[in-house]
Motif scaffolding. Structure first.
Motif, PDB file in Angstrom:
ATOM      1  N   LYS A 224      42.122  31.073  -6.504  1.00 29.39           N
ATOM      2  CA  LYS A 224      41.569  32.069  -5.594  1.00 29.39           C
ATOM      3  C   LYS A 224      40.931  33.183  -6.414  1.00 29.39           C
ATOM      4  N   ALA A 225      39.784  33.667  -5.900  1.00 31.34           N
ATOM      5  CA  ALA A 225      39.091  34.784  -6.550  1.00 31.34           C
ATOM      6  C   ALA A 225      39.403  36.073  -5.820  1.00 31.34           C
ATOM      7  N   LYS A 227      38.213  40.161  -6.354  1.00 31.15           N
ATOM      8  CA  LYS A 227      37.550  41.258  -7.065  1.00 31.15           C
ATOM      9  C   LYS A 227      37.098  40.837  -8.462  1.00 31.15           C
ATOM     10  N   GLY A 228      36.527  39.632  -8.522  1.00 34.05           N
ATOM     11  CA  GLY A 228      35.979  39.159  -9.785  1.00 34.05           C
ATOM     12  C   GLY A 228      36.989  38.567 -10.732  1.00 34.05           C
ATOM     13  N   ASN A 229      38.258  38.523 -10.326  1.00 30.14           N
ATOM     14  CA  ASN A 229      39.299  37.910 -11.152  1.00 30.14           C
ATOM     15  C   ASN A 229      39.851  36.678 -10.444  1.00 30.14           C
ATOM     16  N   TYR A 230      40.566  35.873 -11.208  1.00 26.82           N
ATOM     17  CA  TYR A 230      41.050  34.604 -10.675  1.00 26.82           C
ATOM     18  C   TYR A 230      42.559  34.496 -10.853  1.00 26.82           C
ATOM     19  N   SER A 231      43.159  33.721  -9.949  1.00 28.41           N
ATOM     20  CA  SER A 231      44.583  33.402 -10.083  1.00 28.41           C
ATOM     21  C   SER A 231      44.825  32.039  -9.468  1.00 28.41           C
ATOM     22  N   ILE A 232      45.791  31.331 -10.019  1.00 27.68           N
ATOM     23  CA  ILE A 232      46.165  30.005  -9.532  1.00 27.68           C
ATOM     24  C   ILE A 232      47.279  30.191  -8.514  1.00 27.68           C
ATOM     25  N   VAL A 233      47.043  29.687  -7.301  1.00 31.32           N
ATOM     26  CA  VAL A 233      47.921  30.016  -6.177  1.00 31.32           C
ATOM     27  C   VAL A 233      48.859  28.884  -5.797  1.00 31.32           C
ATOM     28  N   SER A 234      48.800  27.760  -6.500  1.00 36.68           N
ATOM     29  CA  SER A 234      49.713  26.656  -6.223  1.00 36.68           C
ATOM     30  C   SER A 234      49.784  25.774  -7.460  1.00 36.68           C
ATOM     31  N   TYR A 235      50.794  24.885  -7.505  1.00 31.51           N
ATOM     32  CA  TYR A 235      50.954  24.037  -8.674  1.00 31.51           C
ATOM     33  C   TYR A 235      49.785  23.062  -8.809  1.00 31.51           C
ATOM     34  N   PRO A 236      49.209  22.930 -10.000  1.00 27.28           N
ATOM     35  CA  PRO A 236      48.178  21.911 -10.218  1.00 27.28           C
ATOM     36  C   PRO A 236      48.750  20.518  -9.994  1.00 27.28           C
ATOM     37  N   TYR A 237      47.860  19.594  -9.604  1.00 31.12           N
ATOM     38  CA  TYR A 237      48.311  18.219  -9.376  1.00 31.12           C
ATOM     39  C   TYR A 237      47.294  17.257  -9.970  1.00 31.12           C
TER      40      TYR A 237
END
Length: 360
Positions: A224-225, A227-237
């Motif tokens: 999820k983006a 304000k120009g930054n990113y974060s991972i919001v769930s476990y990668p699969y």
């Protein structure tokens, strides 16, 4: 007084005499009779016109009402569409687009996520990833279980929207190394003094070994983006790498295509074709301007080797030549196989390429 009465009586008698003659009803002339129906017809016409005007006014009122209703509906539709458009624009503003900043974020995450040493504990691994995950992230313990994982390569695949969530997908190739113990028979020294009777003695011993395995997978990272930054919001699969090759397409070349060919053409055209591709390989685009429209050339990058396959067909103004041409790399001698589709016409008594394509 009597004179006044007599005058009044004469006036009355004069008026009555206009309608009666000899004490009888006065007969109206035929011309007058014909005029009376015409007046009646004109009166009826006026009534009809009046009624028509009323009907027309009613029709215009109904038509205006219908049009206004349609206009109101159109305005409402436009308003709804405008709201949807604003919602889409707003969603687009927060949805992910591939950019150098996103690439930098993902490269760092994938490096830290995939690379795991066999002696790395869960706390250190979680701390390493915490700067990429959204708040509240917790990594399950004992994920490596004595194994190590090494990233060999990664490449961006696409960004997919799943259930309103942006998922960044990469193709990654990694190697896993697993340590394990196995029992092996090991030769030991014998205590017997008589060397003739000596037989090799073995005993089982646990030996530590490693086992390597390479995998190529598609990793999906819900992101999820903000304000120009990113974060991972769930476990990668992980998934298997998708198959991108289309099975229902056929490769088209001169031999497999149904091209109309003719043997009725000047033999000098063969000579021109070979000469043209030789010059095309040697010269620059500027040098080729006297031989072709929209000139181009390899400028000596490759040497012309030969025309491997060729089909010539007649056109309205000249000849269409389909050719598979082989060029040779000057440094390595490596051969390159290319397809040309050129239209040749006569210009000032000489052959000239009016159009050149690279596909059949």
């Amino acid at each position: 007084m009597n004179n006044l009465r007599n005058k009044f009586a004469d006036l009355i008698n004069s008026i009555i005499s206009r309608f009666r003659q000899d004490g009888k009803k006065f007969e109206v002339q035929n011309e007058l009779k014909r005029n009376i129906p015409k007046r009646k017809q004109k009166g009826k016409m006026v009534v009809y016109i009046f009624r028509g005007l009323i009907i027309l006014i009613i029709f215009l009122i109904i038509s205006s009402f219908v049009k206004s209703s349609i206009a109101r509906n159109q305005v409402q539709d436009l308003t709804d569409s405008n709201k949807k458009l604003h919602a889409m624009i707003k969603e687009k503003d927060v949805s992910l687009n591939y950019s150098p900043k996103l690439e930098l974020f993902m490269n760092g995450f994938i490096d830290n996520f995939i690379n795991v040493s066999d002696d790395e504990n869960s706390d250190d691994y979680e701390k390493k990833l915490s700067k990429y995950f959204a708040s509240g992230f917790e990594m399950p313990s004992n994920l490596n279980d004595g194994k190590s994982r090494e990233l060999l390569s990664k490449s961006f695949y696409d960004i997919k929207n799943e259930d309103g969530q942006d998922v960044v997908r990469y193709i990654v190739k990694y190697k896993t190394t697993e340590k394990y113990t196995d029992k092996e028979k090991v030769k030991v020294k014998s205590d017997k003094k008589d060397k003739k009777d000596k037989k090799p003695e073995y005993k089982e011993k646990e030996v530590e070994k490693t086992r390597n395995n390479e995998n190529e997978v598609l990793i999906s990272i819900p992101t999820k983006a903000n304000k120009g930054n990113y974060s991972i919001v769930s476990y990668p699969y992980f998934n298997s790498v998708p198959k991108n090759k289309a099975d229902n397409e056929n490769f088209v070349n001169i031999k497999s295509s149904d091209l109309d060919s003719t043997s009725d053409y000047p033999k000098k055209l063969d000579e021109f074709t070979n000469d043209f591709f030789k010059k095309y390989a040697e010269n620059s685009a500027e040098d080729m301007s006297y031989l072709m429209d929209n000139p181009s050339g390899l400028n000596g990058l490759y040497d012309f080797d030969k025309v491997d396959d060729k089909v010539i067909s007649k056109s309205k103004k000249g000849y269409q030549i389909y050719a598979n041409v082989i060029f040779k790399d000057k440094e390595t001698g490596f051969k390159n196989y290319e397809t040309f589709n050129i239209h040749v016409v006569k210009k000032d008594g000489k052959y000239y390429v009016s159009n050149m394509k690279r596909t059949i």
